[in-house]
Scaffold this active site. Structure first.
Site, short mmCIF file in Angstrom:
data_model
loop_
_atom_site.label_atom_id
_atom_site.label_comp_id
_atom_site.label_asym_id
_atom_site.label_seq_id
_atom_site.Cartn_x
_atom_site.Cartn_y
_atom_site.Cartn_z
N CYS A 85 0.81 -1.22 0.00
CA CYS A 85 0.00 0.00 0.00
C CYS A 85 0.85 1.27 0.00
CB CYS A 85 -0.94 0.00 1.21
SG CYS A 85 -1.88 -1.52 1.40
N HIS A 335 -9.07 3.98 -1.78
CA HIS A 335 -7.70 3.46 -1.63
C HIS A 335 -7.31 2.57 -2.81
CE1 HIS A 335 -4.05 1.95 0.00
NE2 HIS A 335 -4.52 0.93 0.69
#
Length: 389
Positions: A85, A335
């Site tokens: 991430c 995201h």
């Protein structure tokens, strides 16, 4: 650290882009950034591109040259950056380092993820590969469960409640209502969060960020290039830091601190010659509500055990002493994993230059921080942005 100027930024909307390819999304974001920068494509020395799950979601590896073609030129060095991430944040850090070295003057940094081609269970499994496969993946631990463990450990040591976490989700959804790039642009209340279906106690569905498609890009230039070409960027990256911790949670000394983010923040502050007290606004990695708490403490804004009440007390709201995630954060803006770190840079740049829909919340802001984390913060990239002098 040498001052790196942000000449232009661009991003797609974050959300469901079914029917569009990754290369289309990245072309949109990068073309927007280049157009705003007034930098010719032929002047771009290198592309650093963040992507995490292209092989799984799009069956496409070797994406760096593909995205260079999408930008409109292959006459440059193109590198894909993968750090879960934190891929986007690390792409930015690589771009900063390249310009600081003096070898190049113009870098395009960007990121992309298409997650919606996969079913929810497939996406969860793909994300879980960013954890320790032997000690966490094989026993069946996924990231909702991992962050639930972090929340439990935090509350057991310091106190706090699900309601405290709910206030974080409510705040970030409120910020997203005025952000046209955000995936969720509707408000929620504390009751909505507490009554949402559970995913891993004490976390529910509304404690978690969504599955998202999207791309973001920024053009970084040296001060020398900007002067030579009569560019006048208004925001600079003055500090950049990266940090690492053990991948498996079981190997960490404690679960209530994210040491990778702490070391990344300290490195970024040192290079920018600022402290946490100088920061006016922040974009942090709130993949789950507890992640925002841990980020605020790792960045030095709160002592251990104190950030759990920050949203409840209004301190991190748009009218608070330190507005956090005015974009809506990962929680509400979305995201798209490989794009998130660059997306944070885009949001904070426009906040500092006064063009963001929520810029009126921080009209006098001069210093901002982005915090992008990988997995359960086994990696982290932190950047200090300042209004250019």
């Amino acid at each position: 650290m040498a001052e790196i100027l942000i000449a232009g930024v661009g991003a797609t909307d974050f959300g469901d882009h079914t029917g569009r390819t990754g290369r289309e999304l990245f072309a949109e974001a990068s073309s927007s950034a280049l157009e705003k920068s007034a930098v010719p494509r032929s002047d771009v020395d290198a592309l650093y591109y963040g992507n995490y799950m292209g092989e799984t979601a799009e069956r496409q590896s070797h994406q760096a040259p593909l995205m260079a073609s999408a930008v409109g030129t292959t006459d440059l060095e193109a590198t894909r950056v993968e750090n879960a991430c934190a891929s986007g944040g690390y792409a930015v850090a690589d771009g900063v380092r390249a310009i600081t070295s003096g070898e190049v003057d113009v870098i395009l940094v960007g990121g992309l993820e298409r997650m919606t081609p996969l079913e929810t269970a497939e996406t969860t499994a793909a994300l879980a590969r960013a954890a320790d496969e032997l000690h966490e993946g094989r026993p069946g631990l996924t990231f909702p469960g991992a962050y639930a463990l972090l929340a439990d450990a935090y509350m057991e040591r310091f106190g706090g409640s699900r309601e405290d976490l709910a206030h974080i989700a409510v705040k970030n959804h409120a910020n997203a209502t005025t952000n046209p790039k955000a995936q969720f642009q509707s408000e929620i209340d504390v009751a909505d969060v507490l009554e949402a279906p559970p995913i891993a106690d004490p976390l529910g569905v509304l404690d978690a960020c969504p599955i998202t498609d999207g791309a973001a890009a920024a053009v970084l230039v040296s001060r020398e290039y900007a002067t030579e070409h009569d560019l006048e960027p208004t925001v600079a990256i003055t500090g950049s830091g990266r940090g690492t911790e053990t991948l498996a949670l079981q190997e960490r000394g404690e679960l209530t601190r994210t040491r990778a983010a702490e070391s990344a923040a300290q490195a970024a502050y040192d290079r920018a010659e600022v402290t946490a007290a100088d920061v006016d606004v922040a974009e942090v990695h709130d993949c789950f509500t507890i992640a925002e708490v841990l980020a605020l403490e790792a960045l030095g804004f709160y002592e251990p055990g104190e950030a759990i009440a920050a949203a409840r007390d209004g301190e991190t709201s748009r009218d608070g002493t330190l507005p956090v995630n005015l974009s809506g954060g990962l929680k509400a803006k979305g995201h798209p994993v490989g794009a998130t770190g660059v997306g944070q840079l885009v949001e904070l740049t426009t906040l500092l230059e006064g063009t963001h829909p929520n810029a009126d919340a921080v009209p006098d802001a001069e210093v901002g921080v982005t915090h992008n984390a990988g997995g359960t913060v086994a990696t982290a990239a932190v950047h200090v942005l300042e209004v250019a002098k």
